[in-house]
Design a protein around this motif. Structure first.
Motif, PDB file in Angstrom:
ATOM      1  N   GLY A 145       0.811  -1.208   0.000  1.00 39.37           N
ATOM      2  CA  GLY A 145       0.000   0.000   0.000  1.00 39.37           C
ATOM      3  C   GLY A 145       0.841   1.251   0.000  1.00 39.37           C
ATOM      4  O   GLY A 145       2.055   1.223  -0.236  1.00 39.37           O
TER       5      GLY A 145
ATOM      6  N   GLU B 290      -4.320   2.075   2.486  1.00 37.21           N
ATOM      7  CA  GLU B 290      -4.306   3.382   1.846  1.00 37.21           C
ATOM      8  C   GLU B 290      -4.897   4.420   2.789  1.00 37.21           C
ATOM      9  O   GLU B 290      -5.458   4.095   3.837  1.00 37.21           O
ATOM     10  CB  GLU B 290      -5.095   3.358   0.539  1.00 37.21           C
ATOM     11  CG  GLU B 290      -6.575   3.012   0.705  1.00 37.21           C
ATOM     12  CD  GLU B 290      -7.301   2.915  -0.621  1.00 37.21           C
ATOM     13  OE1 GLU B 290      -6.640   2.974  -1.669  1.00 37.21           O
ATOM     14  OE2 GLU B 290      -8.546   2.781  -0.602  1.00 37.21           O
TER      15      GLU B 290
ATOM     16  N   ARG C  90       0.511   6.387  -5.908  1.00 39.02           N
ATOM     17  CA  ARG C  90      -0.844   5.883  -6.189  1.00 39.02           C
ATOM     18  C   ARG C  90      -0.912   5.298  -7.599  1.00 39.02           C
ATOM     19  O   ARG C  90      -1.492   4.228  -7.816  1.00 39.02           O
ATOM     20  CB  ARG C  90      -1.870   7.006  -6.059  1.00 39.02           C
ATOM     21  CG  ARG C  90      -2.242   7.375  -4.659  1.00 39.02           C
ATOM     22  CD  ARG C  90      -3.478   8.275  -4.630  1.00 39.02           C
ATOM     23  NE  ARG C  90      -3.696   8.822  -3.315  1.00 39.02           N
ATOM     24  CZ  ARG C  90      -4.290   8.179  -2.319  1.00 39.02           C
ATOM     25  NH1 ARG C  90      -4.734   6.951  -2.510  1.00 39.02           N
ATOM     26  NH2 ARG C  90      -4.460   8.754  -1.144  1.00 39.02           N
TER      27      ARG C  90
ATOM     28  N   ARG D 224      -3.261  -2.602  -6.327  1.00 38.10           N
ATOM     29  CA  ARG D 224      -4.501  -2.356  -5.566  1.00 38.10           C
ATOM     30  C   ARG D 224      -5.665  -3.124  -6.172  1.00 38.10           C
ATOM     31  O   ARG D 224      -6.520  -3.656  -5.474  1.00 38.10           O
ATOM     32  CB  ARG D 224      -4.818  -0.864  -5.537  1.00 38.10           C
ATOM     33  CG  ARG D 224      -6.011  -0.490  -4.658  1.00 38.10           C
ATOM     34  CD  ARG D 224      -6.348   0.984  -4.802  1.00 38.10           C
ATOM     35  NE  ARG D 224      -7.344   1.405  -3.856  1.00 38.10           N
ATOM     36  CZ  ARG D 224      -8.664   1.198  -3.995  1.00 38.10           C
ATOM     37  NH1 ARG D 224      -9.117   0.564  -5.063  1.00 38.10           N
ATOM     38  NH2 ARG D 224      -9.508   1.618  -3.063  1.00 38.10           N
TER      39      ARG D 224
END
Length: 284
Positions: free
Chosen positions: A9, A90, A121, A128
């Motif tokens: 993450g 996150e 990100r 993710r």
């Protein structure tokens, strides 16, 4: 049973705290192991005659160019029939910036903190998407994160005890992406329009009393509880180990918080394992 959890993450989202919690639960934990070493490492652990049967590995962008080989490693593990789970942590940009400033650390990708967060990100987007569990730590204390991980990975839980997360949220901030059931309570009386209640939340008795003063609230709560109680055994039968019930109102501050708290209390009294979250209570 051999259990392998990848903890990954965003930087600052709580991976270190998560690893400590998993270590307390009996996991053999390794931070920032190069992906190329993972297959051999898991093979050695699997052959340890049961001495090491729960492993948690933190893998993230600190690995630099090695991190890019992770997907090939995951494919190799799958082909070797080694089961694994990806836990992705996150938090909001604002929260991550605040945490970096408090710890006086620089972002591993960029000296410009916000640019580093946005770049990270983007780089983690595919990972993710493969995650089995996503935990947003924006509004979680270290203790709350620990409790959530204990609820998911605690060895004292048995297969028949599902972890139920009851979450309040505000529709104007978007739907929770990890929800299984979404309940809209915007039809209930809104304390926001009462000047004396506007600055309180659903955690305050005066707001709870106002919301439940309406007969429709009690009637709805009873029917919703019956529905959830009806569904839980079937979700367990289907093999689900966790269930997220998201209850939403306009801003996520009054009605949804009130009903999420009440739902949590009802389920706890029925001996369910319950975690309650209020995603937007500080934003409304």
């Amino acid at each position: 049973m051999f259990q392998l959890v990848f903890v990954t993450g965003l930087s600052g989202a709580g991976k270190t705290q998560a690893l400590r919690s998993l270590e307390d639960l009996g996991f053999f934990c390794v931070d920032n192991l190069p992906p190329a070493l993972i297959p051999k490492f898991t093979e050695l652990c699997a052959q340890s005659a049961g001495q090491i049967n729960r492993i948690a590995l933190v893998v993230d962008i600190r690995g630099g160019e090695f991190f890019d080989t992770l997907f090939g490693v995951l494919t190799e593990l799958r082909n070797s029939e080694i089961r694994y789970e990806i836990l992705f942590l996150e938090a909001s940009n604002e929260t991550l910036v605040r945490r970096f400033k408090e710890s006086r650390r620089r972002h591993p990708l960029n000296d410009d903190m916000l640019e580093g967060i946005m770049e990270e990100r983007t780089r983690l987007l595919e990972l993710r998407g493969r995650a089995d569990r996503i935990i947003d730590t924006t509004n979680l204390t270290n203790q709350q994160l620990k409790e959530e991980l204990y609820g998911i990975y605690g060895s004292d839980s048995d297969a028949s005890k599902m972890v139920i997360t009851v979450m309040s949220f505000g529709y104007k901030y978007g739907l929770p992406l990890d929800s299984d059931l979404v309940i809209d309570v915007r039809f209930l009386p809104n304390p926001h329009y009462e000047p004396s209640l506007k600055n309180f939340t659903g955690n305050d008795p005066v707001v709870q009393e106002y919301v439940f003063k309406s007969p429709v609230t009690s009637d709805f709560m009873e029917r919703l509880t019956e529905l959830v109680e009806f569904l839980i055994p079937y979700y367990i039968k289907e093999g689900k180990s966790s269930l997220t019930i998201a209850i939403g109102c306009t801003g996520g501050k009054h009605r949804s918080v009130t009903l999420a708290n009440r739902m949590s209390d009802v389920l706890k009294k029925k001996d369910h394992r319950v975690i309650v979250k209020h995603r937007d209570i500080k934003r409304a």
